[in-house]
Design an enzyme around this catalytic site. Sequence first.
Site, PDB file in Angstrom:
ATOM      1  CB  SER A 130      -0.869  -0.022   1.258  1.00 15.52           C
ATOM      2  OG  SER A 130      -1.432   1.244   1.481  1.00 15.52           O
ATOM      3  CD  GLU A 132      -2.310   5.278   4.475  1.00 12.90           C
ATOM      4  OE1 GLU A 132      -1.968   5.437   5.653  1.00 12.90           O
ATOM      5  OE2 GLU A 132      -2.762   6.181   3.763  1.00 12.90           O
ATOM      6  CE1 TYR A 153      -4.024  -1.875   5.571  1.00 10.99           C
ATOM      7  CE2 TYR A 153      -3.072   0.228   4.930  1.00 10.99           C
ATOM      8  CZ  TYR A 153      -3.635  -0.985   4.584  1.00 10.99           C
ATOM      9  OH  TYR A 153      -3.797  -1.313   3.249  1.00 10.99           O
TER      10      TYR A 153
HETATM   11  P1  NAP Z   1     -11.372  -4.525   1.789  1.00  9.38           P
HETATM   12  O1  NAP Z   1     -12.536  -4.189   0.916  1.00  9.38           O
HETATM   13  O2  NAP Z   1     -11.327  -4.010   3.181  1.00  9.38           O
HETATM   14  O3  NAP Z   1     -11.279  -6.125   1.835  1.00  9.38           O
HETATM   15  C1  NAP Z   1     -10.462  -6.788   2.739  1.00  9.38           C
HETATM   16  C2  NAP Z   1     -10.682  -8.275   2.610  1.00  9.38           C
HETATM   17  O4  NAP Z   1      -9.864  -8.953   3.586  1.00  9.38           O
HETATM   18  C3  NAP Z   1     -12.134  -8.721   2.889  1.00  9.38           C
HETATM   19  O5  NAP Z   1     -12.454  -9.782   2.010  1.00  9.38           O
HETATM   20  C4  NAP Z   1     -12.044  -9.228   4.319  1.00  9.38           C
HETATM   21  O6  NAP Z   1     -13.048 -10.169   4.653  1.00  9.38           O
HETATM   22  C5  NAP Z   1     -10.676  -9.888   4.271  1.00  9.38           C
HETATM   23  N1  NAP Z   1     -10.130 -10.186   5.583  1.00  9.38           N
HETATM   24  C6  NAP Z   1     -10.088  -9.398   6.682  1.00  9.38           C
HETATM   25  N2  NAP Z   1      -9.535 -10.056   7.726  1.00  9.38           N
HETATM   26  C7  NAP Z   1      -9.236 -11.294   7.281  1.00  9.38           C
HETATM   27  C8  NAP Z   1      -8.677 -12.436   7.883  1.00  9.38           C
HETATM   28  N3  NAP Z   1      -8.340 -12.475   9.162  1.00  9.38           N
HETATM   29  N4  NAP Z   1      -8.487 -13.538   7.126  1.00  9.38           N
HETATM   30  C9  NAP Z   1      -8.868 -13.548   5.820  1.00  9.38           C
HETATM   31  N5  NAP Z   1      -9.415 -12.505   5.190  1.00  9.38           N
HETATM   32  C10 NAP Z   1      -9.596 -11.381   5.919  1.00  9.38           C
HETATM   33  O7  NAP Z   1     -10.018  -4.110   1.087  1.00  9.38           O
HETATM   34  P2  NAP Z   1      -9.727  -3.706  -0.445  1.00  9.38           P
HETATM   35  O8  NAP Z   1      -9.947  -2.247  -0.599  1.00  9.38           O
HETATM   36  O9  NAP Z   1     -10.401  -4.661  -1.342  1.00  9.38           O
HETATM   37  O10 NAP Z   1      -8.149  -3.919  -0.508  1.00  9.38           O
HETATM   38  C11 NAP Z   1      -7.587  -5.184  -0.849  1.00  9.38           C
HETATM   39  C12 NAP Z   1      -6.168  -5.265  -0.318  1.00  9.38           C
HETATM   40  O11 NAP Z   1      -5.386  -4.210  -0.873  1.00  9.38           O
HETATM   41  C13 NAP Z   1      -6.040  -5.091   1.192  1.00  9.38           C
HETATM   42  O12 NAP Z   1      -4.949  -5.883   1.609  1.00  9.38           O
HETATM   43  C14 NAP Z   1      -5.726  -3.621   1.371  1.00  9.38           C
HETATM   44  O13 NAP Z   1      -5.033  -3.431   2.588  1.00  9.38           O
HETATM   45  C15 NAP Z   1      -4.858  -3.388   0.157  1.00  9.38           C
HETATM   46  N6  NAP Z   1      -4.870  -2.044  -0.388  1.00  9.38           N
HETATM   47  C16 NAP Z   1      -6.034  -1.413  -0.689  1.00  9.38           C
HETATM   48  C17 NAP Z   1      -6.008  -0.160  -1.277  1.00  9.38           C
HETATM   49  C18 NAP Z   1      -7.274   0.555  -1.652  1.00  9.38           C
HETATM   50  O14 NAP Z   1      -7.211   1.759  -1.921  1.00  9.38           O
HETATM   51  N7  NAP Z   1      -8.407  -0.126  -1.755  1.00  9.38           N
HETATM   52  C19 NAP Z   1      -4.775   0.447  -1.566  1.00  9.38           C
HETATM   53  C20 NAP Z   1      -3.605  -0.238  -1.261  1.00  9.38           C
HETATM   54  C21 NAP Z   1      -3.654  -1.489  -0.695  1.00  9.38           C
HETATM   55  P3  NAP Z   1     -14.509  -9.686   5.172  1.00  9.38           P
HETATM   56  O15 NAP Z   1     -15.270  -9.326   3.922  1.00  9.38           O
HETATM   57  O16 NAP Z   1     -15.015 -10.879   5.860  1.00  9.38           O
HETATM   58  O17 NAP Z   1     -14.307  -8.498   6.055  1.00  9.38           O
HETATM   59  O1  F7E Z   2      -9.014   8.127   4.135  1.00  9.70           O
HETATM   60  C1  F7E Z   2      -9.391  11.540   5.369  1.00  9.70           C
HETATM   61  C2  F7E Z   2      -8.459  10.620   6.123  1.00  9.70           C
HETATM   62  O2  F7E Z   2      -9.999   6.037   5.059  1.00  9.70           O
HETATM   63  C3  F7E Z   2      -8.509   9.006   3.131  1.00  9.70           C
HETATM   64  C4  F7E Z   2      -7.241   2.167   2.501  1.00  9.70           C
HETATM   65  O3  F7E Z   2      -7.782   1.487   1.402  1.00  9.70           O
HETATM   66  O4  F7E Z   2      -6.038   3.677   1.084  1.00  9.70           O
HETATM   67  C5  F7E Z   2      -6.989   3.609   2.123  1.00  9.70           C
HETATM   68  O5  F7E Z   2      -6.515   4.294   3.273  1.00  9.70           O
HETATM   69  C6  F7E Z   2      -8.235  10.362   3.742  1.00  9.70           C
HETATM   70  C7  F7E Z   2      -7.432  10.316   5.047  1.00  9.70           C
HETATM   71  O6  F7E Z   2      -8.344   5.950   3.116  1.00  9.70           O
HETATM   72  C8  F7E Z   2     -12.673  11.182   6.845  1.00  9.70           C
HETATM   73  O7  F7E Z   2      -7.926  11.269   7.281  1.00  9.70           O
HETATM   74  C9  F7E Z   2     -11.371  12.801   6.269  1.00  9.70           C
HETATM   75  O8  F7E Z   2      -6.456  11.304   5.017  1.00  9.70           O
HETATM   76  O9  F7E Z   2     -10.596   6.762   2.700  1.00  9.70           O
HETATM   77  P1  F7E Z   2      -9.576   6.677   3.768  1.00  9.70           P
HETATM   78  P2  F7E Z   2      -6.807   5.844   3.539  1.00  9.70           P
HETATM   79  O10 F7E Z   2      -6.606   6.102   4.966  1.00  9.70           O
HETATM   80  O11 F7E Z   2      -6.051   6.680   2.560  1.00  9.70           O
HETATM   81  C10 F7E Z   2      -4.765   3.105   1.387  1.00  9.70           C
HETATM   82  C11 F7E Z   2      -3.886   3.221   0.172  1.00  9.70           C
HETATM   83  C12 F7E Z   2      -4.861   1.743   1.949  1.00  9.70           C
HETATM   84  O12 F7E Z   2      -3.977   0.914   1.756  1.00  9.70           O
HETATM   85  C13 F7E Z   2      -5.946   1.492   2.929  1.00  9.70           C
HETATM   86  O13 F7E Z   2      -6.208   0.093   3.057  1.00  9.70           O
HETATM   87  O14 F7E Z   2      -9.494  10.937   4.080  1.00  9.70           O
HETATM   88  N1  F7E Z   2     -10.737  11.639   5.947  1.00  9.70           N
HETATM   89  N2  F7E Z   2     -12.557  12.549   6.828  1.00  9.70           N
HETATM   90  C14 F7E Z   2     -11.518  10.617   6.294  1.00  9.70           C
HETATM   91  N3  F7E Z   2     -11.354   9.291   6.171  1.00  9.70           N
HETATM   92  C15 F7E Z   2     -12.374   8.479   6.592  1.00  9.70           C
HETATM   93  N4  F7E Z   2     -12.241   7.133   6.439  1.00  9.70           N
HETATM   94  N5  F7E Z   2     -13.516   8.995   7.162  1.00  9.70           N
HETATM   95  C16 F7E Z   2     -13.714  10.349   7.307  1.00  9.70           C
HETATM   96  O15 F7E Z   2     -14.736  10.760   7.827  1.00  9.70           O
END
Ligand code: NAP
Ligand code: F7E
Length: 345
Positions: A130, A132, A153
């Site tokens: 990520s 992050e 995280y």
């Molecule tokens: P998501 O919607 O939160 O999905 C996470 C998945 O992980 C869900 O299927 C969840 O199952 C499963 N999970 C949680 N705990 C688990 C456990 N103990 N054992 C097995 N499975 C488990 O995340 P996403 O947005 O699709 O992201 C996919 C991956 O990319 C994640 O690793 C995330 O950290 C990473 N990532 C995401 C982004 C982004 O912007 N979306 C960016 C960079 C990296 P449940 O449905 O049961 O909760």
């Molecule tokens: O926050 C700000 C918050 O929770 C984005 C995950 O998929 O992307 C995701 O992480 C920004 C942050 O995503 C609210 O402070 C303001 O600066 O949508 P987010 P994230 O933290 O960037 C990365 C790449 C991952 O890997 C992660 O798994 O938005 N923000 N107000 C807020 N965020 C949330 N959630 N809720 C608010 O009310």
Amino acid sequence: MRKALITGCTGQDGSYLTEFLLDRGYEVHGLKRRSSSLNTDRLDHIYQDIHESGARFFLHYADLTDGSSLATLLYDLRPDEIYNLGAQSHVKVSFEIPEFTADVVAIGTLRLLEATRRTGVKCRFYQASSSEMFGSAPPPQSETTPFHPRSPYACAKVFGHNITVNYRESYGLHASSGILFNHESPRRGETFVTRKITRAVAHIKHGLQQKLYLGNLDARRDWGYAPDYVRAMWLMLQQDTPDDFAIGTGEAHTVREFVELAFTHADLDWRDYVEVDARYFRPAEVDYLCADASKARRVLGWEPTVTFQELVRIMVGEDMKNVEARLKGGTEALQLAVTAEGRHS
Ligand code: NAP
Ligand code: F7E
């Protein structure tokens, strides 16, 4: 027929990747964890009854916190490709449940790598790293930018990333990490900021919500469209040589800009509805993420296809449709859910 195993299959990316691989003729096995109520909404429309001949999509109970379940699954299935997408993926929540987050995200990755090594399964491995991990490192960030994680995280993802590189270097595993910047869609979890905003716009437009409370409006993110990003994951595993790739659009916007555009799509002025609530601030914030994805463009030929403006329009549009369907009390969604219940045991 190529066989893929996806952890995190029920999540946003897992559901798009499942569709993508089924379209390419794969047999897809998804890992689902036990929950007290059904957690496969994002997959309901692609559910295939396993009793029917020709079914190519299967779900299995396992958990990244349970190493033996992972080893058993790998031993039984012997997949050609493993996509490790499972995670407690919410940054703010990771401050509240840091041990669980580290167990799933960091040690879970190690468990899966070790299960792969110990079972001797010959496969390619994708790790969901990520942006992050870059944390406070200034933009643009690429594969060579040093990590400075700002949350439990992100720290756990750094471990997951490094251990994946270590297994590649130590054991010759074809393991690649995608360092993905934020990617969103109508299937995005409801508590991530983009979806929280687009759902609120739809609710407010239909008189179901009066205010939207948000945290830091100044944070900048490089937001892309999730289906584009699962294509990048697959491309990484099709390379002869495993490697790490930053994936993003190269364009960043503030949360405030996202809000403004989303409300404008509904002919609403965001200033009438949005209030800042410090409850949503994080103990440490990541201020500015913006990708330098030139390596992915050059080596993988990967390009994003959806702009920021299109992304906001797609998400607001889908949430509007969802609310309107629910208000009409339509039976189609209910029918899908009932049909899909067949997969639960
Ligand atoms: P998501 O919607 O939160 O999905 C996470 C998945 O992980 C869900 O299927 C969840 O199952 C499963 N999970 C949680 N705990 C688990 C456990 N103990 N054992 C097995 N499975 C488990 O995340 P996403 O947005 O699709 O992201 C996919 C991956 O990319 C994640 O690793 C995330 O950290 C990473 N990532 C995401 C982004 C982004 O912007 N979306 C960016 C960079 C990296 P449940 O449905 O049961 O909760
Ligand atoms: O926050 C700000 C918050 O929770 C984005 C995950 O998929 O992307 C995701 O992480 C920004 C942050 O995503 C609210 O402070 C303001 O600066 O949508 P987010 P994230 O933290 O960037 C990365 C790449 C991952 O890997 C992660 O798994 O938005 N923000 N107000 C807020 N965020 C949330 N959630 N809720 C608010 O009310």
